[in-house]
Structures are given as C-alpha cells and as structure tokens.
Motif scaffolding. Structure first.
Motif, PDB file in Angstrom:
ATOM      1  N   MET A 101     -24.482  21.061 -20.319  1.00 44.98           N
ATOM      2  CA  MET A 101     -23.092  20.655 -20.088  1.00 44.98           C
ATOM      3  C   MET A 101     -22.545  20.084 -21.391  1.00 44.98           C
ATOM      4  O   MET A 101     -22.355  18.883 -21.559  1.00 44.98           O
ATOM      5  CB  MET A 101     -23.000  19.627 -18.947  1.00 44.98           C
ATOM      6  N   SER A 102     -22.329  20.986 -22.342  1.00 45.50           N
ATOM      7  CA  SER A 102     -21.844  20.594 -23.666  1.00 45.50           C
ATOM      8  C   SER A 102     -21.227  21.813 -24.342  1.00 45.50           C
ATOM      9  O   SER A 102     -21.233  22.922 -23.787  1.00 45.50           O
ATOM     10  CB  SER A 102     -23.003  20.069 -24.530  1.00 45.50           C
ATOM     11  N   ARG A 103     -20.721  21.608 -25.538  1.00 42.04           N
ATOM     12  CA  ARG A 103     -20.213  22.734 -26.316  1.00 42.04           C
ATOM     13  C   ARG A 103     -21.324  23.708 -26.684  1.00 42.04           C
ATOM     14  O   ARG A 103     -21.063  24.800 -27.175  1.00 42.04           O
ATOM     15  CB  ARG A 103     -19.507  22.214 -27.573  1.00 42.04           C
ATOM     16  N   GLY A 104     -22.555  23.292 -26.440  1.00 43.41           N
ATOM     17  CA  GLY A 104     -23.673  24.197 -26.659  1.00 43.41           C
ATOM     18  C   GLY A 104     -23.590  25.446 -25.809  1.00 43.41           C
ATOM     19  O   GLY A 104     -24.204  26.464 -26.125  1.00 43.41           O
ATOM     20  N   LEU A 163     -31.864  18.652 -24.984  1.00 44.78           N
ATOM     21  CA  LEU A 163     -31.820  17.228 -25.292  1.00 44.78           C
ATOM     22  C   LEU A 163     -30.935  16.514 -24.287  1.00 44.78           C
ATOM     23  O   LEU A 163     -29.826  16.968 -24.000  1.00 44.78           O
ATOM     24  CB  LEU A 163     -31.273  17.007 -26.710  1.00 44.78           C
ATOM     25  N   GLY A 164     -31.424  15.412 -23.761  1.00 44.20           N
ATOM     26  CA  GLY A 164     -30.635  14.619 -22.839  1.00 44.20           C
ATOM     27  C   GLY A 164     -29.683  13.707 -23.587  1.00 44.20           C
ATOM     28  O   GLY A 164     -29.960  13.284 -24.714  1.00 44.20           O
ATOM     29  N   TYR A 165     -28.556  13.411 -22.962  1.00 45.83           N
ATOM     30  CA  TYR A 165     -27.601  12.488 -23.572  1.00 45.83           C
ATOM     31  C   TYR A 165     -28.212  11.100 -23.656  1.00 45.83           C
ATOM     32  O   TYR A 165     -28.904  10.645 -22.737  1.00 45.83           O
ATOM     33  CB  TYR A 165     -26.305  12.449 -22.759  1.00 45.83           C
ATOM     34  N   ALA A 219     -25.414  34.028 -20.574  1.00 45.62           N
ATOM     35  CA  ALA A 219     -25.374  32.659 -21.095  1.00 45.62           C
ATOM     36  C   ALA A 219     -25.006  31.665 -20.003  1.00 45.62           C
ATOM     37  O   ALA A 219     -25.618  30.591 -19.888  1.00 45.62           O
ATOM     38  CB  ALA A 219     -24.383  32.579 -22.257  1.00 45.62           C
ATOM     39  N   ARG A 220     -23.993  32.005 -19.203  1.00 45.08           N
ATOM     40  CA  ARG A 220     -23.602  31.101 -18.113  1.00 45.08           C
ATOM     41  C   ARG A 220     -24.736  30.929 -17.111  1.00 45.08           C
ATOM     42  O   ARG A 220     -25.003  29.820 -16.636  1.00 45.08           O
ATOM     43  CB  ARG A 220     -22.350  31.628 -17.404  1.00 45.08           C
ATOM     44  N   ASP A 221     -25.414  32.025 -16.798  1.00 46.73           N
ATOM     45  CA  ASP A 221     -26.513  31.955 -15.842  1.00 46.73           C
ATOM     46  C   ASP A 221     -27.628  31.042 -16.354  1.00 46.73           C
ATOM     47  O   ASP A 221     -28.194  30.237 -15.598  1.00 46.73           O
ATOM     48  CB  ASP A 221     -27.075  33.350 -15.560  1.00 46.73           C
ATOM     49  N   ILE A 222     -27.961  31.172 -17.629  1.00 50.44           N
ATOM     50  CA  ILE A 222     -29.013  30.344 -18.218  1.00 50.44           C
ATOM     51  C   ILE A 222     -28.637  28.868 -18.138  1.00 50.44           C
ATOM     52  O   ILE A 222     -29.424  28.027 -17.670  1.00 50.44           O
ATOM     53  CB  ILE A 222     -29.276  30.752 -19.678  1.00 50.44           C
ATOM     54  N   ASP A 223     -27.439  28.536 -18.603  1.00 53.37           N
ATOM     55  CA  ASP A 223     -27.051  27.123 -18.634  1.00 53.37           C
ATOM     56  C   ASP A 223     -26.802  26.560 -17.246  1.00 53.37           C
ATOM     57  O   ASP A 223     -27.110  25.391 -16.980  1.00 53.37           O
ATOM     58  CB  ASP A 223     -25.827  26.932 -19.536  1.00 53.37           C
ATOM     59  N   MET A 280     -25.433  13.089 -36.584  1.00 51.98           N
ATOM     60  CA  MET A 280     -24.418  12.668 -35.628  1.00 51.98           C
ATOM     61  C   MET A 280     -25.003  12.424 -34.241  1.00 51.98           C
ATOM     62  O   MET A 280     -24.362  11.807 -33.389  1.00 51.98           O
ATOM     63  CB  MET A 280     -23.317  13.729 -35.532  1.00 51.98           C
ATOM     64  N   GLY A 281     -26.186  12.929 -33.996  1.00 57.35           N
ATOM     65  CA  GLY A 281     -26.805  12.754 -32.697  1.00 57.35           C
ATOM     66  C   GLY A 281     -26.053  13.449 -31.579  1.00 57.35           C
ATOM     67  O   GLY A 281     -25.913  12.912 -30.475  1.00 57.35           O
ATOM     68  N   LYS A 282     -25.567  14.657 -31.859  1.00 61.62           N
ATOM     69  CA  LYS A 282     -24.836  15.414 -30.845  1.00 61.62           C
ATOM     70  C   LYS A 282     -25.235  16.881 -30.924  1.00 61.62           C
ATOM     71  O   LYS A 282     -25.794  17.333 -31.928  1.00 61.62           O
ATOM     72  CB  LYS A 282     -23.317  15.247 -30.995  1.00 61.62           C
ATOM     73  N   VAL A 283     -24.962  17.592 -29.860  1.00 69.55           N
ATOM     74  CA  VAL A 283     -25.267  19.019 -29.805  1.00 69.55           C
ATOM     75  C   VAL A 283     -23.957  19.808 -29.706  1.00 69.55           C
ATOM     76  O   VAL A 283     -22.925  19.249 -29.342  1.00 69.55           O
ATOM     77  CB  VAL A 283     -26.172  19.336 -28.588  1.00 69.55           C
TER      78      VAL A 283
END
Length: 213
Positions: A12-15, A34-36, A198-202, A51-54
């Motif tokens: 649930m990110s821009r990833g 990676l968890g938030y 991609a949607r299915d994976i995430d 930056m500690g972000k994905v």
C-alpha cells in the motif's frame, strides 16, 4: 528470482506503480517487503534509502529511489521492453515532459489539496508555487490525455504508466475528479496484462499482511 534486481516496497504505497513497471519489463526480480515504521526506518534500509521510504530499486551495484526516476531508469536499462521512445526521437521530449510533469506539478498539487493546503490568491504568492493551481494542473493533464492512447509517440511508455497510475489512484480515492478524458485514458492501460499481474501481487500481499495483523 534473482538478487540482481530487487524491489523494496510495501503493497500500500507508491511501490505499486513500480511493481507495475517491473511486470512490464518482464525481467526476474526479488521483492523486499518493508513495514511502515520499523523496518522501513531501520538502519539496514536507510543504507538503501536514507529517507526511509519506499519504493527503492537495486539493480546490481546501482540503487535508484523516487518513482519517476525508477521508471525512467528501468525503461533505459531494459530497452527490449520498449517502454521509452528512442533517444533523439520526436517522442522523447513528450516522454520526459509528461513523466516529470506527473512527478512534479501533479504530485505536489494533489498532495497539497488533499492536505488542505491552499495557495493564497495573491499573484506574488502564486508565482512561488511551481504548479500554479490544481485546476491548471488538471486542465493541462486533461489536454495531454484527451482523445489519445499515448502521450509520447504511438506506443505505451513509462510515461503512460505513471500518468495512468496517478490518475487511477486519484480517481479511486477521490483526490482527482473523474473526468471522462481521465477515465477513457486510464481504462485500457489498467487492463494491460502486466498491470493486472502487478495489482494481483500487491493485493495478495496486502491481504496476507492484514490477516497476519
């Protein structure tokens, strides 16, 4: 799977945008979830992205962060996927233009609107804001995608992927209005096999994370 190409992400990110790109290029890759908070802000990952972000991408000895940069890098690193116009071609300029228009004005204007940040109605103040106004950004974007399948040349590119992802996400969550031109542009791109994979994976990873919580 391979350690040569690694995607650092959260479902649930821009990833999710980068995941789509990974599926488009078709090269084997490994995912590091990676968890938030914890892992994302930990020392080990900050060595990848301070930056500690994905998302972030590691390709051999090269590390790339920022979604637009990752997309542009992958398009050039895997030319066989055909996701960037040829350097020097007439389509290369529009490709860069809309890829970074999305990374700059679109991202900034939509984020500010979502957070309730209003640009003062003062020419001196408005001149300091690179995107001008949300309406100007959306109108410009509509002009780019209206009555066309692709914004750079005659085939799908990383610029289309990025624009469609932002528009689709924004319309889904109400941060971008559902203009007919936006919906007509996004629909075919979201129907691409790589986009669906991609949607299915995430979505599956997100469901697994929820069930483990």
């Amino acid at each position: 799977m391979t350690d040569d190409l690694v995607l650092y992400t959260h479902p649930m990110s821009r990833g999710r945008i980068t995941r789509w790109m990974m599926e488009e290029i078709g090269a084997p890759y490994r995912t590091e979830l990676l968890g938030y908070g914890g892992a994302m802000k930990g020392e080990a990952y900050r060595a990848v992205n301070p930056m500690g972000k994905v998302p972030a991408l590691r390709h051999g000895a090269t590390t790339v962060t920022e979604v637009a940069a990752i997309l542009a890098y992958l398009a050039d690193a895997f030319p066989q996927a055909g996701l960037a116009p040829e350097p020097g071609s007439a389509a290369r300029g529009p490709y860069y233009r809309w890829l970074f228009f999305c990374a700059g004005p679109v991202e900034a204007a939509v984020t500010n609107k979502t957070l309730g940040v209003e640009v003062p109605d003062d020419p001196r103040m408005r001149g300091m804001v690179g995107y001008g106004s949300l309406e100007a950004v959306l109108d410009t974007l509509e002009g780019a995608v209206a009555d066309t399948a692709f914004v750079a040349g005659d085939r799908f590119s990383a610029a289309d992927l990025y624009l469609a992802a932002h528009l689709g996400w924004g319309m889904q969550f109400g941060t971008i209005p559902k203009r007919p031109a936006f919906e007509a542009y996004v629909g075919p791109h979201f129907a691409r096999p790589a986009a669906k994979r991609a949607r299915d994976i995430d979505d599956r990873l997100l469901a697994q994370a929820g069930s483990a919580a």
